[in-house]
Design an enzyme around this catalytic site. Structure first.
Site, mmCIF file in Angstrom:
data_model
loop_
_atom_site.group_PDB
_atom_site.id
_atom_site.type_symbol
_atom_site.label_atom_id
_atom_site.label_comp_id
_atom_site.label_asym_id
_atom_site.label_seq_id
_atom_site.Cartn_x
_atom_site.Cartn_y
_atom_site.Cartn_z
ATOM 1 N N GLY A 22 0.935 -1.463 0.097
ATOM 2 C CA GLY A 22 -0.067 -0.069 -0.079
ATOM 3 C C GLY A 22 0.760 1.265 0.041
ATOM 4 O O GLY A 22 0.445 2.244 0.679
ATOM 5 N N ALA A 23 1.789 1.361 -1.021
ATOM 6 C CA ALA A 23 2.866 2.329 -0.694
ATOM 7 C C ALA A 23 2.782 3.540 -1.760
ATOM 8 O O ALA A 23 3.565 4.373 -1.843
ATOM 9 C CB ALA A 23 4.254 1.725 -0.825
ATOM 10 N N ASN A 24 1.860 3.575 -2.528
ATOM 11 C CA ASN A 24 1.436 4.378 -3.488
ATOM 12 C C ASN A 24 0.982 5.856 -2.803
ATOM 13 O O ASN A 24 0.701 6.866 -3.447
ATOM 14 C CB ASN A 24 0.690 4.001 -4.606
ATOM 15 N N THR A 25 0.258 5.553 -1.692
ATOM 16 C CA THR A 25 -0.344 6.858 -0.951
ATOM 17 C C THR A 25 -0.090 6.896 0.431
ATOM 18 O O THR A 25 0.079 5.775 1.046
ATOM 19 C CB THR A 25 -1.760 6.948 -1.449
ATOM 20 N N TYR A 172 -14.174 -4.118 11.048
ATOM 21 C CA TYR A 172 -12.674 -3.319 11.035
ATOM 22 C C TYR A 172 -12.089 -3.697 12.343
ATOM 23 O O TYR A 172 -10.781 -4.151 12.190
ATOM 24 C CB TYR A 172 -12.894 -1.741 10.913
#
Length: 304
Positions: A22-25, A172
């Site tokens: 999840g490293a694009n944002t 969650y």
């Protein structure tokens, strides 16, 4: 050491390989940026490769992109195969990607989306990459949890996929509680091997895209209060980066923001809920996770 642990405290990471999901944002991007700035070869593991490439272009350093859709075990296995082929050694695996408060949906394998993405996808990825980490001195698996692990949270073994009824917050909470239980059980299994350790972190209340599925009834108050309560993604990523790089970190520890309520502030060692420390439940969750994913770890099981 200074009470306020900042990006400037991150030690040199030259020669180390860091994989960040999840490293694009948001938190993942800031985590990757900080590690690359200290010399790590960072792999941005992302669902959307084009967005990953755009993110990589904004980071100075040795950065590459790997496709991975955590909602598909086939994709997890394919990504792990690619990563294993490209990296004979892995120093850091940062299980950061996640979804929050989504409407009732399922992954491609039929798992409830939050549990399947946040826990089962990362459980499988870790198991498939772990043998690349075990021989590496100082290697770490860092899994990002949340204060949400305390809210309406339990492991519902009688209905893990929320098929009978559904609660966004409950699902969650289950997923984030599972992240912590996975970390603690993984650390016990890693301990006899003496090299790799498992650590957890949480970002407090950070202003990122993760909150885009907040229920409509809460959206207005959340938007109004966000400037007062939340911190930016750079601050929110610091607990993860500290868990990944601080030489004083020990396996099985949990890091989060240091201000009151762990909502914001500089990272420090924090504690998790009593439920998260239930060893019998941790071991049962581990067994069920192996069964659901078909992934087993190259580690000796712990004894009750």
């Amino acid at each position: 050491m200074s009470r306020n642990w900042t990006e400037q405290h991150v030690p040199g990471q030259h020669g180390r390989v860091a994989i960040v999901t999840g490293a694009n944002t948001g938190l993942g991007f800031e985590t990757a940026r900080m590690l690359a700035a200290r010399g790590a070869a960072v792999v941005l593991v992302v669902r959307d490769v084009e967005k990953g490439r755009q993110a990589a272009a904004r980071i100075d350093g040795d950065v590459s992109v790997q496709a991975l859709d955590l909602t598909s075990l086939d994709s997890v296995r394919a990504a792990a195969e690619d990563l294993r082929a490209a990296h004979p050694r892995i120093d850091l695996l940062i299980n950061n990607a996640g979804v929050m408060y989504t409407p009732r949906r399922t992954t491609m394998d039929g798992f409830e989306l939050q549990f399947g993405t946040n826990h089962l996808g990362h459980f499988a990825l870790t198991g498939l990459l772990l043998d690349r980490m075990l021989p590496v001195p100082g290697s770490r698996v860092v899994t990002v949890s949340s204060t949400g692990h305390r809210i309406n949270a339990a492991i519902h073994f009688d209905d893990l996929q929320w098929e009978r009824s559904y609660s966004r917050t409950g699902a969650y909470g289950q997923a984030k509680l599972a992240n912590l239980m996975f970390t603690y059980e993984l650390q016990r299994r890693l301990a006899p091997h003496g090299s790799t350790v498992a650590v957890a972190a949480h970002p407090g209340l950070s202003n990122t895209e993760l909150a885009r599925h907040t229920p409509a009834a809460l959206r207005v108050p959340v938007t109004l209060l966000a400037p007062l309560l939340t911190q930016d993604a750079c601050m929110g990523a610091l607990p993860t980066v500290r868990a990944a790089t601080d030489p004083g970190v020990l396996g099985g520890q949990y890091y989060g923001p240091g201000d009151r309520g762990e909502i914001r502030g500089y990272p420090k060692l924090v504690t998790s809920s009593p439920d998260s420390l239930d060893r019998v439940t941790q071991q049962r969750l581990w067994t069920v996770s192996e069964q659901l994913t078909g992934v087993t770890f190259p580690l000796t099981p712990t004894l009750r």
